[in-house]
Design an enzyme around this catalytic site. Structure first.
Site, short mmCIF file in Angstrom:
data_model
loop_
_atom_site.label_atom_id
_atom_site.label_comp_id
_atom_site.label_asym_id
_atom_site.label_seq_id
_atom_site.Cartn_x
_atom_site.Cartn_y
_atom_site.Cartn_z
NE ARG A 131 -3.71 0.10 2.38
CZ ARG A 131 -4.91 0.05 1.65
NH1 ARG A 131 -5.19 -1.09 0.79
NH2 ARG A 131 -5.66 1.03 1.96
CG HIS A 192 -7.55 9.86 3.64
ND1 HIS A 192 -8.91 9.54 3.49
CD2 HIS A 192 -6.99 8.81 2.77
CE1 HIS A 192 -9.02 8.75 2.72
NE2 HIS A 192 -7.90 8.30 2.04
N1 GLN Z 1 -10.10 0.95 -0.79
C1 GLN Z 1 -9.25 1.92 -1.57
C2 GLN Z 1 -7.46 1.40 -1.86
O1 GLN Z 1 -7.10 0.94 -0.81
C3 GLN Z 1 -9.13 3.46 -1.13
C4 GLN Z 1 -8.61 3.75 0.36
C5 GLN Z 1 -8.85 5.29 0.66
O2 GLN Z 1 -9.82 5.59 0.67
N2 GLN Z 1 -7.58 5.59 0.76
O3 GLN Z 1 -7.14 1.93 -2.56
#
Ligand code: GLN
Length: 243
Positions: A131, A192
């Protein structure tokens, strides 16, 4: 005159305090003598989008994102119309992804988006699958220095104008050093934190566009305080090792 904000799925799509963006919009409107009425949208079919001046969709985990996308699908035509008409909109993370053609989940399944805009989001099927997480800083030609926090698996690709150039962090896809998307008065972003309290210029952009569209006038001025930019400045100072 008042402005009306439609906040979609505030309980499900509220990653890293996305709800805080509502407070920032409300406050910066109030300081100018404008009341921002907030409609908490739990089911898309229950609302009339022509009544909205600002739209807000936060981010969330894939499962909730899928449920909310399905609900929104029922009004995708109206949603596209609103964006094309210049309604202000802030869409974050999963809320950003769902506006595109599709979001490919880590298991390879495709979650169809609303197709409001022409872009897509992949999750890598080979190579590094991690991620994209951490604080993020952008230089934006339109908005100056932007600061936030990102955590997403999806990698987004598009040819629209972007929110800014990545100075630190990952951005849309970790590759092209671009972050977010700008189209009419819509901002799509992975930031965010929540993003608006740290970036008053973005808050004012959304309010200004909404106010102009509704009244034909620029936003009323008010006496600004340099504390409003303190969070943004601090994150940049840390990056530049001034603190
Ligand atoms: N579920 C999506 C991802 O992991 C978005 C996550 C998020 O809102 N940052 O890419």
């Amino acid at each position: 005159m008042n402005l009306t904000l439609f906040h979609f799925y505030s309980d499900q799509l509220n990653l890293y305090g996305d709800r805080g963006n509502v407070i920032a919009l409300k406050k910066r409107a109030e300081w100018r003598g404008i009341t921002l009425d907030v409609v908490d949208v739990k089911a898309a079919s229950a609302v009339d989008l022509t009544k909205a001046d600002v739209l807000l969709i936060g981010g969330g985990p894939d499962r909730l994102q899928a449920l909310c996308t399905d609900d929104l699908r029922g009004i995708k035509g109206e949603f596209k119309q609103a964006i094309d008409d210049g309604v202000s909109a802030l869409t974050i993370g999963g809320g950003y992804q769902l506006l595109g053609e599709y979001y490919e989940l880590p298991d390879g399944k495709k979650l169809q988006g609303l197709g409001v805009l022409d872009f897509y989001t992949h999750s890598p099927s080979s190579g590094p699958r991690e991620r994209l997480i951490g604080n993020i800083l952008l230089e934006s030609p339109r908005f100056g220095r932007i600061a936030g926090f990102e955590n997403h698996g999806g990698r987004t690709y598009h040819d629209y104008e972007t929110l800014g150039d990545v100075v630190a962090g990952h951005g849309n896809n970790g590759k092209d050093k671009k972050e977010g998307l700008l189209y009419n008065n819509l901002i799509g972003t992975y930031l965010h934190g929540p993003v608006l309290p740290k970036n008053p210029a973005l808050t004012d952009f959304l309010l200004e566009a909404a106010w102009k569209r509704k009244t034909g006038n620029p936003l009323p001025p008010y006496e600004q305080n340099e504390l409003e930019n303190a969070a943004n400045r601090h994150l940049w100072d840390v990056h530049e090792k001034k603190v």
